[in-house]
Enzyme design. Structure first.
Site, PDB file in Angstrom:
ATOM      1  N   ARG A   7       0.827  -1.205   0.000  1.00  0.00           N
ATOM      2  CA  ARG A   7       0.000   0.000   0.000  1.00  0.00           C
ATOM      3  C   ARG A   7       0.858   1.250   0.000  1.00  0.00           C
ATOM      4  O   ARG A   7       0.418   2.324  -0.384  1.00  0.00           O
ATOM      5  CB  ARG A   7      -0.923   0.007   1.217  1.00  0.00           C
ATOM      6  CG  ARG A   7      -0.253   0.295   2.524  1.00  0.00           C
ATOM      7  CD  ARG A   7      -1.204   0.209   3.670  1.00  0.00           C
ATOM      8  NE  ARG A   7      -1.612  -1.162   3.892  1.00  0.00           N
ATOM      9  CZ  ARG A   7      -2.052  -1.602   5.056  1.00  0.00           C
ATOM     10  NH1 ARG A   7      -2.139  -0.804   6.093  1.00  0.00           N
ATOM     11  NH2 ARG A   7      -2.421  -2.847   5.199  1.00  0.00           N
ATOM     12  N   GLY A  72      -9.149  -6.848   4.635  1.00  0.00           N
ATOM     13  CA  GLY A  72      -8.051  -6.137   3.990  1.00  0.00           C
ATOM     14  C   GLY A  72      -7.390  -5.172   4.944  1.00  0.00           C
ATOM     15  O   GLY A  72      -7.486  -5.297   6.166  1.00  0.00           O
ATOM     16  N   CYS A  73      -6.722  -4.190   4.385  1.00  0.00           N
ATOM     17  CA  CYS A  73      -6.023  -3.181   5.178  1.00  0.00           C
ATOM     18  C   CYS A  73      -6.963  -2.557   6.198  1.00  0.00           C
ATOM     19  O   CYS A  73      -8.043  -2.078   5.854  1.00  0.00           O
ATOM     20  CB  CYS A  73      -5.476  -2.108   4.249  1.00  0.00           C
ATOM     21  SG  CYS A  73      -4.891  -0.632   5.085  1.00  0.00           S
ATOM     22  N   PHE A  74      -6.547  -2.542   7.446  1.00  0.00           N
ATOM     23  CA  PHE A  74      -7.448  -2.027   8.484  1.00  0.00           C
ATOM     24  C   PHE A  74      -7.649  -0.526   8.431  1.00  0.00           C
ATOM     25  O   PHE A  74      -8.576  -0.007   9.036  1.00  0.00           O
ATOM     26  CB  PHE A  74      -7.047  -2.471   9.887  1.00  0.00           C
ATOM     27  CG  PHE A  74      -5.585  -2.372  10.268  1.00  0.00           C
ATOM     28  CD1 PHE A  74      -4.708  -1.479   9.693  1.00  0.00           C
ATOM     29  CD2 PHE A  74      -5.082  -3.232  11.250  1.00  0.00           C
ATOM     30  CE1 PHE A  74      -3.376  -1.393  10.070  1.00  0.00           C
ATOM     31  CE2 PHE A  74      -3.751  -3.170  11.644  1.00  0.00           C
ATOM     32  CZ  PHE A  74      -2.893  -2.247  11.048  1.00  0.00           C
ATOM     33  N   TRP A  75      -6.822   0.185   7.680  1.00  0.00           N
ATOM     34  CA  TRP A  75      -7.025   1.637   7.562  1.00  0.00           C
ATOM     35  C   TRP A  75      -8.424   1.944   7.002  1.00  0.00           C
ATOM     36  O   TRP A  75      -9.150   2.777   7.538  1.00  0.00           O
ATOM     37  CB  TRP A  75      -5.979   2.249   6.642  1.00  0.00           C
ATOM     38  CG  TRP A  75      -4.572   2.209   7.157  1.00  0.00           C
ATOM     39  CD1 TRP A  75      -4.159   1.992   8.443  1.00  0.00           C
ATOM     40  CD2 TRP A  75      -3.382   2.388   6.382  1.00  0.00           C
ATOM     41  NE1 TRP A  75      -2.790   2.021   8.506  1.00  0.00           N
ATOM     42  CE2 TRP A  75      -2.286   2.262   7.275  1.00  0.00           C
ATOM     43  CE3 TRP A  75      -3.137   2.634   5.030  1.00  0.00           C
ATOM     44  CZ2 TRP A  75      -0.961   2.388   6.837  1.00  0.00           C
ATOM     45  CZ3 TRP A  75      -1.820   2.750   4.602  1.00  0.00           C
ATOM     46  CH2 TRP A  75      -0.745   2.636   5.497  1.00  0.00           C
TER      47      TRP A  75
END
Length: 249
Positions: A7, A72-75
């Site tokens: 990312r 997926g990406c926790f952001w």
């Protein structure tokens, strides 16, 4: 932040691509017509994501319950749920593995059993577990991607629901079966309902990342479209002011 996360290596030029996508909205008797926002990069043909037919019992106002979801990406997962009414906290962290390996550097190897996850505290009198799952399947992640989401690859990016009690297990299992039977997605759903093995908060620099970095290339391409989709597809559940973690104790 470490440099090996995909990312963080997206070219800055990607920020101008795919950020604005047309959203087709249709609400019919409990069903929501929405585009499949695949990892935030553009949209696919609209799909009908029905509301769950099985949900948790009604709760008294002021009650607090917890859900732990991975997609997926926790952001981006955190960023979406911070904008949902009834959510009082959405905290990025790790679930599925042991406490000793619950740190970003180790989880990034992909062999710990952990998934980047978000612990959601919510008032079930305002938003139910089933409604959180409807948002999760509609705009947060693509439930047909196995051990990945968008540009991020590995078991730590898997689609998983960590049931906190037997009721959540029943609701989640029933909803996955319902969506599968309805062929709500063009490919089989690979989301797994996993047992609660504990949640471990992520490092401070991961908390509120979307809110703090809305114009970064990764967030702009992959995650801001999800927040926009939440606003368009779930206007009654959307809150403009996110509930932030702030400084962890």
């Amino acid at each position: 932040m470490v440099a090996n996360r995909s990312r963080l290596t997206l070219g800055s030029g990607l920020g101008a691509l795919g950020v604005v996508a047309a959203l087709f909205i249709g609400v019919q008797s409990g069903a929501i017509t929405s585009p499949a926002v695949l990892a935030g990069i553009g949209t696919a043909a609209p799909v009908v994501v029905p509301a769950p037919t099985v949900d948790e019992p009604a709760a008294a106002p002021g009650t607090t319950e917890t859900a732990v979801l991975a997609g997926g990406c926790f952001w981006g997962v955190q960023g979406v749920f911070q904008h949902v009414k009834g959510v009082t906290m959405a905290e990025s962290g790790y679930a599925g593995g042991q406490q000793a390996t619950a740190n970003y550097e180790t989880v990034s190897i992909g062999t710990t059993g952990h998934a980047e996850s978000v612990r959601i505290s919510y008032d079930p009198a305002q938003v139910t577990f089933g409604q959180l799952l409807q948002i999760y399947f509609s705009v947060v992640q693509d439930p047909t991607q196995l051990d990945r989401q968008g540009p991020d690859d590995g078991t730590q990016y898997r689609s998983a629901i960590f049931a906190q009690d037997p009721i959540q297990q029943r609701v989640a299992d029933a909803y996955v079966a319902q969506l599968s039977a309805a062929h709500a997605f063009p490919a089989p759903i690979v989301t797994k309902v996993e047992p609660n093995t504990g949640f471990f908060p992520a490092e401070q620099y991961h908390q509120d990342y979307l809110n703090s970095n809305p114009t970064s290339s990764y967030i702009a391409v992959n995650d801001m479209p999800k927040v926009d989709a939440l606003k368009q597809l779930f206007p009654a559940e959307y809150r403009a002011q996110p509930v932030l973690v702030g400084q962890l104790a």
